[in-house]
Design an enzyme around this catalytic site. Structure first.
Site, PDB file in Angstrom:
ATOM      1  N   ALA A   3      -6.726  -0.414  10.521  1.00  0.00           N
ATOM      2  CA  ALA A   3      -5.940  -1.651  10.423  1.00  0.00           C
ATOM      3  C   ALA A   3      -4.762  -1.433   9.489  1.00  0.00           C
ATOM      4  CB  ALA A   3      -6.812  -2.773   9.889  1.00  0.00           C
ATOM      5  N   ASN A  41      -6.601   0.354  -3.141  1.00  0.00           N
ATOM      6  CA  ASN A  41      -7.666   0.803  -2.223  1.00  0.00           C
ATOM      7  C   ASN A  41      -7.466   2.257  -1.801  1.00  0.00           C
ATOM      8  OD1 ASN A  41      -5.419  -0.033  -0.661  1.00  0.00           O
ATOM      9  ND2 ASN A  41      -6.684  -0.523   1.116  1.00  0.00           N
ATOM     10  N   HIS A  63      -1.664 -12.123   1.912  1.00  0.00           N
ATOM     11  CA  HIS A  63      -1.363 -12.065   3.352  1.00  0.00           C
ATOM     12  C   HIS A  63      -2.064 -13.169   4.146  1.00  0.00           C
ATOM     13  CE1 HIS A  63      -5.111  -9.827   3.086  1.00  0.00           C
ATOM     14  NE2 HIS A  63      -4.526  -8.726   2.654  1.00  0.00           N
ATOM     15  N   HIS A  85      -0.705   4.265   8.080  1.00  0.00           N
ATOM     16  CA  HIS A  85      -1.837   5.098   8.540  1.00  0.00           C
ATOM     17  C   HIS A  85      -1.254   6.163   9.447  1.00  0.00           C
ATOM     18  CE1 HIS A  85      -5.248   2.576   7.222  1.00  0.00           C
ATOM     19  NE2 HIS A  85      -4.445   1.550   7.462  1.00  0.00           N
ATOM     20  N   HIS A 129       0.862  -1.194   0.000  1.00  0.00           N
ATOM     21  CA  HIS A 129       0.000   0.000   0.000  1.00  0.00           C
ATOM     22  C   HIS A 129       0.894   1.238   0.000  1.00  0.00           C
ATOM     23  CE1 HIS A 129      -3.661  -2.311   0.901  1.00  0.00           C
ATOM     24  NE2 HIS A 129      -2.822  -3.114   1.519  1.00  0.00           N
ATOM     25  N   LEU A 130       0.737   2.047  -1.040  1.00  0.00           N
ATOM     26  CA  LEU A 130       1.557   3.270  -1.140  1.00  0.00           C
ATOM     27  C   LEU A 130       0.764   4.532  -0.862  1.00  0.00           C
ATOM     28  CD1 LEU A 130       3.896   2.746  -4.249  1.00  0.00           C
ATOM     29  CD2 LEU A 130       4.559   2.905  -1.840  1.00  0.00           C
TER      30      LEU A 130
HETATM   31  O1  DOR Z   1      -4.231  -4.263   7.690  1.00  0.00           O
HETATM   32  C1  DOR Z   1      -4.588  -3.966   6.580  1.00  0.00           C
HETATM   33  N1  DOR Z   1      -4.409  -2.733   6.076  1.00  0.00           N
HETATM   34  N2  DOR Z   1      -5.196  -4.886   5.837  1.00  0.00           N
HETATM   35  C2  DOR Z   1      -5.745  -4.592   4.657  1.00  0.00           C
HETATM   36  O2  DOR Z   1      -6.301  -5.471   4.051  1.00  0.00           O
HETATM   37  C3  DOR Z   1      -5.728  -3.206   4.128  1.00  0.00           C
HETATM   38  C4  DOR Z   1      -4.620  -2.452   4.696  1.00  0.00           C
HETATM   39  C5  DOR Z   1      -4.746  -0.962   4.467  1.00  0.00           C
HETATM   40  O3  DOR Z   1      -5.012  -0.547   3.331  1.00  0.00           O
HETATM   41  O4  DOR Z   1      -4.566  -0.202   5.414  1.00  0.00           O
HETATM   42 ZN    ZN Z   2      -3.099  -5.105   1.804  1.00  0.00          ZN
END
Ligand code: DOR
Ligand code: ZN
Length: 344
Positions: free
Chosen positions: A263, A41, A174, A251, A15-16
């Site tokens: 998450a 996403n 994962h 995050h 995730h970038l």
């Molecule tokens: O822990 C996670 N973070 N699991 C995911 O499937 C998405 C990811 C996120 O985009 O933060």
């Molecule tokens: Zn992911």
């Protein structure tokens, strides 16, 4: 001093984010990995080839001129994805796969799939063109215990999917359970799995070690020790179906340390070093290169990288927190030590 030289690895699940956040985290990955499969996403999600190409360009523009890091893009599957999009994707070499989030399963998955039956035409097109489906493998049924959601997904969704589309390329992303490792091991060669470093290093006790640990909260959530052991066994097995995918998921600190925290674990700052720790603890450092640098490229039908990286067995301290755009980011192991260092 102990050193380890490997073919440069790739990150097959990353995730970038975008904008300033992306610019803050991208160098960590680009320093270590030659390529990464970039998750779609965003808000709004990357649902078309045109959006994926524009996102890729923003990433390329953020790289230092000397970097040859190659972001490989994915499309976000929705109930309304059109088969034409799959045909177009196959004409564009840098868009590699389609990501399936069950609606509501995780971060920015609201636009995900409510029922895979609605995606039949797209899945047919993917099967026909050899386009991989990257799966977030958890049911969203709130009646299912959160620690069982991956196992139940295998039973309710993945097993029927593999029967209905017998040659569809699938990556179970994962994986976190013994059952998922066994499923992938028993499946045909076109079904693979990524494994994160944090799921190799931690079990669910890490969520509550001395108090609540929001920076260890990710999805699928950490599982009990027997599952961690099964993941380590799969990762070090030499089986080409298992490969590296960090799922590094930044995050802003305040969105994790809050009443309803996000998450995701940020691991890209030690994206290969943490795997070296896990493989060393299992006495299998000699298996790291195939897992990190060969199996994923082979699965995706891409050439293996030709250059190398060197890791040095020398502990270094992870900063307590770092800048993340205008916010702060708490990295995995913040304030603690990582046992291997990337030689520059
Ligand atoms: O822990 C996670 N973070 N699991 C995911 O499937 C998405 C990811 C996120 O985009 O933060
Ligand atoms: Zn992911």
């Amino acid at each position: 001093m102990k050193t380890l030289t490997l073919t440069r690895p790739d990150d097959w699940h990353l995730h970038l984010r975008d904008g300033d956040y992306m610019r803050a985290v991208l160098p960590d990955t680009a320093k270590r990995f030659a390529r990464a499969i970039v998750m779609p996403n965003l808000k709004p999600p990357v649902t078309t080839v045109a959006l994926a190409l524009a996102y890729r360009q923003r990433i390329l523009d953020a790289l230092p001129a000397a970097s040859s890091f190659d972001p490989l893009m994915t499309l976000y599957l929705t109930d309304n994805t059109r088969p034409e999009e799959i045909i177009q994707l196959n004409q564009i070499l840098t868009v590699k796969a389609v990501k399936y989030y069950p609606a509501g399963a995780t971060t920015n998955s609201d636009a995900g799939v409510t029922d895979l039956a609605r995606c039949a035409a797209v899945l047919e097109a993917m099967q026909a063109t050899g386009t991989p489906l990257l799966v977030h493998g958890e049911v969203t049924d709130s009646a299912v215990d959160i620690f069982d959601r991956e196992r139940v997904f295998l039973e309710r969704v993945l097993t029927p999917l593999a029967v209905k589309y017998p040659s569809l390329k699938v990556v179970v992303e994962h994986i976190t359970t013994r059952e998922a490792a066994a499923f992938v091991k028993a499946a045909p060669a076109h079904i693979g799995a990524t494994i994160t470093a944090h799921h190799l290093l931690l079990n669910r006790n890490a969520l509550f070690a001395g108090g609540m640990r929001p920076h260890h909260y990710c999805l699928p959530v950490l599982k009990r020790e027997t599952h961690r052991e099964a993941l380590v066994e799969a990762a070090i097995s030499g089986n080409p179906k298992f490969f590296l995918g960090t799922d590094s998921a930044p995050h802003a600190r305040h969105t994790k340390e809050t009443d309803c925290g996000c998450a995701g674990c940020y691991t890209a700052h030690a994206g290969i070093e943490l795997y070296a720790e896990a493989f060393e603890a299992a006495g299998a450092l000699d298996k790291l290169e195939a897992f990190a640098s060969h199996h994923g490229a082979d699965f995706y039908g891409l050439p293996r990288n030709r250059d190398t990286i060197t890791l040095v067995k020398e502990p270094w301290r992870v900063a307590a927190d770092v800048a993340y755009g205008d916010d702060r980011l708490t990295q995995f192991r913040a304030g603690g030590e990582v046992g291997w260092r990337l030689a520059l």
